[in-house]
Design an enzyme around this catalytic site. Structure first.
Site, PDB file in Angstrom:
ATOM      1  N   ASN A   9      27.014  43.709  22.492  1.00 15.16           N
ATOM      2  CA  ASN A   9      28.455  43.560  22.742  1.00 15.16           C
ATOM      3  C   ASN A   9      28.611  42.501  23.825  1.00 15.16           C
ATOM      4  O   ASN A   9      28.302  42.759  24.986  1.00 15.16           O
ATOM      5  CB  ASN A   9      29.026  44.911  23.190  1.00 15.16           C
ATOM      6  CG  ASN A   9      30.478  44.806  23.625  1.00 15.16           C
ATOM      7  OD1 ASN A   9      31.130  43.782  23.432  1.00 15.16           O
ATOM      8  ND2 ASN A   9      30.988  45.885  24.227  1.00 15.16           N
ATOM      9  N   TRP A  10      29.074  41.333  23.421  1.00 17.35           N
ATOM     10  CA  TRP A  10      29.176  40.228  24.394  1.00 17.35           C
ATOM     11  C   TRP A  10      30.381  40.363  25.320  1.00 17.35           C
ATOM     12  O   TRP A  10      30.517  39.574  26.263  1.00 17.35           O
ATOM     13  CB  TRP A  10      29.242  38.893  23.650  1.00 17.35           C
ATOM     14  CG  TRP A  10      27.912  38.422  23.135  1.00 17.35           C
ATOM     15  CD1 TRP A  10      26.702  39.026  23.327  1.00 17.35           C
ATOM     16  CD2 TRP A  10      27.659  37.242  22.361  1.00 17.35           C
ATOM     17  NE1 TRP A  10      25.715  38.298  22.720  1.00 17.35           N
ATOM     18  CE2 TRP A  10      26.264  37.198  22.124  1.00 17.35           C
ATOM     19  CE3 TRP A  10      28.462  36.225  21.857  1.00 17.35           C
ATOM     20  CZ2 TRP A  10      25.668  36.167  21.392  1.00 17.35           C
ATOM     21  CZ3 TRP A  10      27.873  35.194  21.114  1.00 17.35           C
ATOM     22  CH2 TRP A  10      26.487  35.179  20.897  1.00 17.35           C
ATOM     23  N   LYS A  11      31.278  41.290  25.024  1.00  8.85           N
ATOM     24  CA  LYS A  11      32.490  41.466  25.841  1.00  8.85           C
ATOM     25  C   LYS A  11      33.199  40.104  25.984  1.00  8.85           C
ATOM     26  O   LYS A  11      33.174  39.315  25.047  1.00  8.85           O
ATOM     27  CB  LYS A  11      32.128  42.104  27.181  1.00  8.85           C
ATOM     28  CG  LYS A  11      31.288  43.383  26.967  1.00  8.85           C
ATOM     29  CD  LYS A  11      31.100  44.225  28.188  1.00  8.85           C
ATOM     30  CE  LYS A  11      30.263  45.459  27.809  1.00  8.85           C
ATOM     31  NZ  LYS A  11      30.098  46.389  28.924  1.00  8.85           N
ATOM     32  N   HIS A  95      35.754  51.424  22.762  1.00  8.84           N
ATOM     33  CA  HIS A  95      34.885  51.136  23.910  1.00  8.84           C
ATOM     34  C   HIS A  95      35.571  51.595  25.195  1.00  8.84           C
ATOM     35  O   HIS A  95      36.792  51.476  25.327  1.00  8.84           O
ATOM     36  CB  HIS A  95      34.571  49.630  23.972  1.00  8.84           C
ATOM     37  CG  HIS A  95      33.487  49.325  24.962  1.00  8.84           C
ATOM     38  ND1 HIS A  95      33.735  49.238  26.312  1.00  8.84           N
ATOM     39  CD2 HIS A  95      32.159  49.138  24.796  1.00  8.84           C
ATOM     40  CE1 HIS A  95      32.585  48.994  26.928  1.00  8.84           C
ATOM     41  NE2 HIS A  95      31.616  48.926  26.041  1.00  8.84           N
ATOM     42  N   GLU A  97      35.873  50.304  27.991  1.00  9.10           N
ATOM     43  CA  GLU A  97      36.692  49.281  28.670  1.00  9.10           C
ATOM     44  C   GLU A  97      38.063  49.149  28.008  1.00  9.10           C
ATOM     45  O   GLU A  97      39.062  48.873  28.675  1.00  9.10           O
ATOM     46  CB  GLU A  97      35.933  47.942  28.705  1.00  9.10           C
ATOM     47  CG  GLU A  97      34.807  47.997  29.736  1.00  9.10           C
ATOM     48  CD  GLU A  97      33.590  47.158  29.402  1.00  9.10           C
ATOM     49  OE1 GLU A  97      33.691  46.229  28.584  1.00  9.10           O
ATOM     50  OE2 GLU A  97      32.510  47.454  29.965  1.00  9.10           O
ATOM     51  N   GLU A 167      28.109  55.993  25.224  1.00 12.80           N
ATOM     52  CA  GLU A 167      28.003  55.105  26.383  1.00 12.80           C
ATOM     53  C   GLU A 167      28.588  55.796  27.608  1.00 12.80           C
ATOM     54  O   GLU A 167      29.806  55.779  27.808  1.00 12.80           O
ATOM     55  CB  GLU A 167      28.780  53.804  26.120  1.00 12.80           C
ATOM     56  CG  GLU A 167      28.281  53.018  24.935  1.00 12.80           C
ATOM     57  CD  GLU A 167      28.627  51.540  25.052  1.00 12.80           C
ATOM     58  OE1 GLU A 167      27.700  50.735  25.006  1.00 12.80           O
ATOM     59  OE2 GLU A 167      29.821  51.205  25.230  1.00 12.80           O
ATOM     60  N   GLY A 173      26.945  48.508  32.892  1.00 14.55           N
ATOM     61  CA  GLY A 173      26.988  47.385  33.811  1.00 14.55           C
ATOM     62  C   GLY A 173      26.586  47.730  35.235  1.00 14.55           C
ATOM     63  O   GLY A 173      26.814  46.960  36.161  1.00 14.55           O
ATOM     64  N   SER A 213      23.365  49.826  30.398  1.00 15.67           N
ATOM     65  CA  SER A 213      22.237  49.228  31.118  1.00 15.67           C
ATOM     66  C   SER A 213      20.912  49.293  30.355  1.00 15.67           C
ATOM     67  O   SER A 213      19.853  49.519  30.941  1.00 15.67           O
ATOM     68  CB  SER A 213      22.091  49.861  32.515  1.00 15.67           C
ATOM     69  OG  SER A 213      23.263  49.632  33.285  1.00 15.67           O
ATOM     70  N   GLY A 234      25.137  45.537  26.460  1.00 11.70           N
ATOM     71  CA  GLY A 234      26.085  44.596  27.038  1.00 11.70           C
ATOM     72  C   GLY A 234      25.351  43.423  27.672  1.00 11.70           C
ATOM     73  O   GLY A 234      24.911  42.491  26.994  1.00 11.70           O
ATOM     74  N   GLY A 235      25.177  43.482  28.989  1.00 10.17           N
ATOM     75  CA  GLY A 235      24.616  42.372  29.765  1.00 10.17           C
ATOM     76  C   GLY A 235      23.350  41.772  29.186  1.00 10.17           C
ATOM     77  O   GLY A 235      23.225  40.534  29.085  1.00 10.17           O
TER      78      GLY A 235
HETATM   79  P1  13P Z   1      25.671  47.067  29.757  1.00  6.29           P
HETATM   80  O1  13P Z   1      24.494  47.008  28.818  1.00  6.29           O
HETATM   81  O2  13P Z   1      25.992  45.772  30.405  1.00  6.29           O
HETATM   82  O3  13P Z   1      25.558  48.214  30.705  1.00  6.29           O
HETATM   83  O4  13P Z   1      26.959  47.383  28.820  1.00  6.29           O
HETATM   84  C1  13P Z   1      26.920  48.407  27.906  1.00  6.29           C
HETATM   85  C2  13P Z   1      28.115  48.345  27.028  1.00  6.29           C
HETATM   86  O5  13P Z   1      29.226  48.587  27.463  1.00  6.29           O
HETATM   87  C3  13P Z   1      27.920  47.949  25.626  1.00  6.29           C
HETATM   88  O6  13P Z   1      29.075  48.157  24.869  1.00  6.29           O
END
Ligand code: 13P
Length: 250
Positions: A9-11, A95, A97, A167, A173, A213, A234-235
């Site tokens: 997920n590149w956000k 998600h 967020e 999640e 993050g 993470s 994510g990251g």
């Molecule tokens: P991180 O891997 O950066 O913690 O993010 C997880 C995430 O929200 C994937 O959707």
């Protein structure tokens, strides 16, 4: 057996040219990877570049959200038909967020899941508790409420198509991954919930991803657990070598 899924997920990261640069590197690194599904969710503005780049590879492209209506006066929104038309197969829905910053409720999440299924997109349905809820020992209650709300009114046929992602918000993050045992406990709870709702066949086939993470260093420990079928990253999905490191888990 359940085919593992590694999803990125590149956000709100990467322009179209940055996406092209990522794929030209990443595709080389996963050339020999077999027997897993790899999905990447770029921002809307990089979808076209991403879909061009992954032609003739095993990589599928997802969006990070969508609206549930087909078309109309909904300024700023993108519909499932448009997403299909852009060449995408999957859609992340619910998600944390989106829930936290953009007010997505369980009811909205449910509408989005139904709309995705109606137009042949595979929903990646996200659930997870925040730190306050975990510390108050409310994790399972929160998960149950989110599952109930998001999955209301879905047929068995629908349930068979969904991917779930657990999640924990406190692990996103933050560099603070859930331990494999902590994640497994919730994944098992989720699978048991699906078993009660939809029976053994659907529960045993349901892919439940862990997100929060995830790195090349901790993926193997997580994947060793019975009910963890992949990762939503994510990251670490932003760099070709780290995301390939995760996709190449032993
Ligand atoms: P991180 O891997 O950066 O913690 O993010 C997880 C995430 O929200 C994937 O959707």
């Amino acid at each position: 057996m359940r085919t593992p899924i590694i999803a990125g997920n590149w956000k709100m990261n990467k322009t179209a040219s940055e996406a092209r640069a990522f794929f030209s590197e990443f595709i080389k690194l996963i050339k020999d990877v077999k027997d897993i599904e790899i999905i990447i969710a770029p921002p809307f503005t990089a979808l076209s570049a991403a879909n061009d780049a992954v032609k003739d590879t095993i990589i599928k492209i997802s969006v990070q959200d969508m609206f549930w209506e087909e078309k109309g006066a909904f300024t700023g929104e993108v519909s499932p038909i448009m997403i299909k038309d852009a060449g995408c197969s999957h859609c992340i829905i619910g998600h944390s967020e989106r829930r936290q910053y953009f007010g997505d409720t369980d009811e909205a999440v449910n509408k989005k899941i139904k709309a995705a299924l109606k137009f042949g997109l595979v929903p990646i349905f996200c659930i997870g508790e925040n730190l306050k809820e975990r510390e108050a020992h409310k994790t399972m209650k929160v998960i149950e409420t989110q599952l109930q709300g998001g999955l209301t009114g879905l047929s068995e046929n629908d349930m068979d198509k969904i991917i779930l992602a657990y999640e924990p918000v406190w692990a996103i993050g933050t560099g603070k991954t859930a331990t494999p045992a902590q994640a497994q406990e919730v994944h098992k709870f989720i699978r048991d919930y699906i078993r009660k709702k939809s029976g053994d066949k659907i529960a045993d086939g349901m892919r439940i991803l862990y997100g929060g993470s995830v790195t090349p260093e901790n993926i193997n420990g997580l994947m060793a657990e019975d009910d963890i079928d992949g990762a939503l990253v994510g990251g670490a999905s932003l760099k070709p070598d780290s995301f390939a490191g995760i996709a190449r888990f032993a």
